[in-house]
Design a protein around this motif. Structure first.
Motif, mmCIF file in Angstrom:
data_model
loop_
_atom_site.group_PDB
_atom_site.id
_atom_site.type_symbol
_atom_site.label_atom_id
_atom_site.label_comp_id
_atom_site.label_asym_id
_atom_site.label_seq_id
_atom_site.Cartn_x
_atom_site.Cartn_y
_atom_site.Cartn_z
ATOM 1 N N THR A 105 0.854 -1.184 0.000
ATOM 2 C CA THR A 105 0.000 0.000 0.000
ATOM 3 C C THR A 105 0.892 1.236 0.000
ATOM 4 N N GLY A 106 0.406 2.300 -0.592
ATOM 5 C CA GLY A 106 1.214 3.514 -0.689
ATOM 6 C C GLY A 106 2.361 3.365 -1.661
ATOM 7 N N ALA A 121 2.821 4.413 -4.651
ATOM 8 C CA ALA A 121 3.026 5.448 -5.665
ATOM 9 C C ALA A 121 4.262 6.296 -5.421
ATOM 10 N N GLY A 124 6.799 3.296 0.062
ATOM 11 C CA GLY A 124 6.048 2.286 -0.684
ATOM 12 C C GLY A 124 6.674 1.986 -2.027
ATOM 13 N N ARG A 125 7.150 3.017 -2.712
ATOM 14 C CA ARG A 125 7.824 2.816 -4.002
ATOM 15 C C ARG A 125 9.134 2.066 -3.795
ATOM 16 N N HIS A 129 -0.778 -0.668 -4.464
ATOM 17 C CA HIS A 129 -2.053 0.024 -4.268
ATOM 18 C C HIS A 129 -1.789 1.424 -3.753
ATOM 19 N N ASP A 130 -2.550 2.403 -4.272
ATOM 20 C CA ASP A 130 -2.420 3.778 -3.810
ATOM 21 C C ASP A 130 -3.590 4.592 -4.358
ATOM 22 N N ASN A 140 -3.033 7.492 -5.702
ATOM 23 C CA ASN A 140 -2.399 8.212 -6.799
ATOM 24 C C ASN A 140 -2.116 7.263 -7.973
ATOM 25 N N LEU A 195 1.434 5.440 -9.218
ATOM 26 C CA LEU A 195 1.488 3.975 -9.339
ATOM 27 C C LEU A 195 2.038 3.568 -10.703
ATOM 28 N N THR A 242 -1.094 -3.101 -10.529
ATOM 29 C CA THR A 242 -1.494 -1.957 -9.714
ATOM 30 C C THR A 242 -3.010 -1.857 -9.597
#
Length: 109
Positions: free
Chosen positions: A34-35, A37, A41-42, A58-59, A61, A65, A81
């Motif tokens: 999660t997060g 983007a 998270g990236r 998942h995000d 944005n 993503l 995604t």
């Protein structure tokens, strides 16, 4: 006291070297991030993909993503995604279901 500090630094270095030698430890496993983007998270998405995971990002944005997915795939990894608000129970269930389509989810971040 000085010796203890130096020993701690040396110990940390050994753990780092050990972690880097096991570079395909997520081979065949799915990671739901999660997060994904931007930010941590990236970075987690890219790292787990490099270690063999099939990443499901998942995000909220969608554009971020897409950028993360491009970076993961250009580095040789795989990433699916889904954009949406994972704080909503229905979205969280849908993401979990979508992430398990490719295999057994082994990591959630």
């Amino acid at each position: 006291r000085r010796g203890r500090w130096r020993g701690a630094v040396r110990g940390f270095g050994r753990r780092q070297e050990h972690a880097m030698t096991n570079d395909r430890r997520f081979e065949g496993k799915v990671a739901l991030i999660t997060g994904a983007a931007a930010g941590i998270g990236r970075a987690v998405s890219k790292r787990l993909a490099a270690e063999g995971a099939q990443v499901f990002g998942h995000d909220l944005n969608a554009e971020g993503l897409a950028e993360t997915a491009e970076q993961v795939t250009s580095a040789g990894g795989t990433m699916k995604t889904r954009a949406g608000d994972i704080s909503q129970p229905a979205e969280a269930r849908a993401s979990r279901q979508a992430s398990t389509d490719g295999g057994n989810t082994r990591a959630i971040a």
